[in-house]
Write a protein that holds these residues in place. Structure first.
Motif, PDB file in Angstrom:
ATOM      1  N   TYR A  14       2.599   3.476   0.496  1.00  0.00           N
ATOM      2  CA  TYR A  14       1.664   2.846   1.416  1.00  0.00           C
ATOM      3  C   TYR A  14       1.834   3.462   2.799  1.00  0.00           C
ATOM      4  O   TYR A  14       2.941   3.596   3.288  1.00  0.00           O
ATOM      5  CB  TYR A  14       1.910   1.332   1.478  1.00  0.00           C
ATOM      6  CG  TYR A  14       1.701   0.671   0.139  1.00  0.00           C
ATOM      7  CD1 TYR A  14       0.429   0.373  -0.316  1.00  0.00           C
ATOM      8  CD2 TYR A  14       2.786   0.383  -0.676  1.00  0.00           C
ATOM      9  CE1 TYR A  14       0.239  -0.204  -1.561  1.00  0.00           C
ATOM     10  CE2 TYR A  14       2.600  -0.206  -1.921  1.00  0.00           C
ATOM     11  CZ  TYR A  14       1.327  -0.490  -2.349  1.00  0.00           C
ATOM     12  OH  TYR A  14       1.139  -1.060  -3.582  1.00  0.00           O
TER      13      TYR A  14
ATOM     14  N   ARG B 103       4.324  -2.936  -0.239  1.00  0.00           N
ATOM     15  CA  ARG B 103       3.266  -3.419   0.654  1.00  0.00           C
ATOM     16  C   ARG B 103       3.544  -4.874   0.987  1.00  0.00           C
ATOM     17  O   ARG B 103       3.505  -5.740   0.116  1.00  0.00           O
ATOM     18  CB  ARG B 103       1.914  -3.277  -0.025  1.00  0.00           C
ATOM     19  CG  ARG B 103       0.777  -3.605   0.888  1.00  0.00           C
ATOM     20  CD  ARG B 103      -0.527  -3.264   0.243  1.00  0.00           C
ATOM     21  NE  ARG B 103      -1.612  -3.450   1.180  1.00  0.00           N
ATOM     22  CZ  ARG B 103      -2.815  -3.018   0.971  1.00  0.00           C
ATOM     23  NH1 ARG B 103      -3.096  -2.364  -0.120  1.00  0.00           N
ATOM     24  NH2 ARG B 103      -3.751  -3.229   1.855  1.00  0.00           N
TER      25      ARG B 103
ATOM     26  N   LYS C  75      -3.058   2.187   0.518  1.00  0.00           N
ATOM     27  CA  LYS C  75      -2.346   2.884  -0.541  1.00  0.00           C
ATOM     28  C   LYS C  75      -2.649   4.375  -0.448  1.00  0.00           C
ATOM     29  O   LYS C  75      -3.794   4.769  -0.242  1.00  0.00           O
ATOM     30  CB  LYS C  75      -2.775   2.338  -1.903  1.00  0.00           C
ATOM     31  CG  LYS C  75      -1.858   2.759  -3.016  1.00  0.00           C
ATOM     32  CD  LYS C  75      -2.126   1.966  -4.284  1.00  0.00           C
ATOM     33  CE  LYS C  75      -1.107   2.391  -5.328  1.00  0.00           C
ATOM     34  NZ  LYS C  75      -1.166   1.584  -6.521  1.00  0.00           N
TER      35      LYS C  75
END
Length: 159
Positions: free
Chosen positions: A124, A139, A157
């Protein structure tokens, strides 16, 4: 991270290499972490997945272990960044704090300019308007705050 490949050239351990790496480690320690003791550097030929690792001394004294293949493939600046990274772990461990890749670790590494080195390995990512790049493998929140300036940034992402 350098993954093990069976076609990799096998390098031989040398006390001269360990001495050279300990000297480089000493330079990093004196410049950035004068309150800490010098960590000895040992070569490890059995490491297959990790290029380098810090071993906090549970049953032994703390030391930095370096994959011999990593040493022969890396530039001097990459080796120095690696030692800075490991000394941050050691500093947190020395202070009695959690020494994993947590928020305290991230803030210290960002102050030392190590952010760019690890950014490319994360799932991420996000870039703040101040230009600071964020990367994480877990995340936590879509709207996180920048570790550098405190503004909100959007994490997405990578893949």
């Amino acid at each position: 991270m350098i993954l093990y490949n069976k076609t990799m050239k096998k390098y031989k351990q040398s006390p001269a290499i360990e001495k050279q790496l300990t000297r480089i480690s000493g330079e990093i320690q004196k410049k950035y972490f004068p309150e800490l003791t010098l960590l000895p550097v040992k070569m490890n030929t059995r490491m297959k997945c990790l290029a380098r690792i810090f071993i906090p001394g549970v049953y032994s004294n703390p030391k930095i272990e370096v994959n011999l293949n990593y040493y022969h493939r890396s530039t001097l600046s990459e080796i120095k960044e690696t030692f800075k990274h490991e000394y941050i772990h050691y500093q947190l461990h020395h202070q009695g704090k959690s020494y994993g890749h947590n928020l305290k670790f991230a803030k210290i590494s960002c102050k030392m300019g190590l952010n760019e080195h690890y950014y490319h390995m994360t799932k991420y990512i996000g870039t703040c308007s101040c230009g600071f790049k964020h990367g994480d493998n877990k995340r936590k929140n879509i709207n996180e705050k920048c570790l550098h300036c405190g503004k909100k940034i959007k994490i997405r992402k990578r893949f």
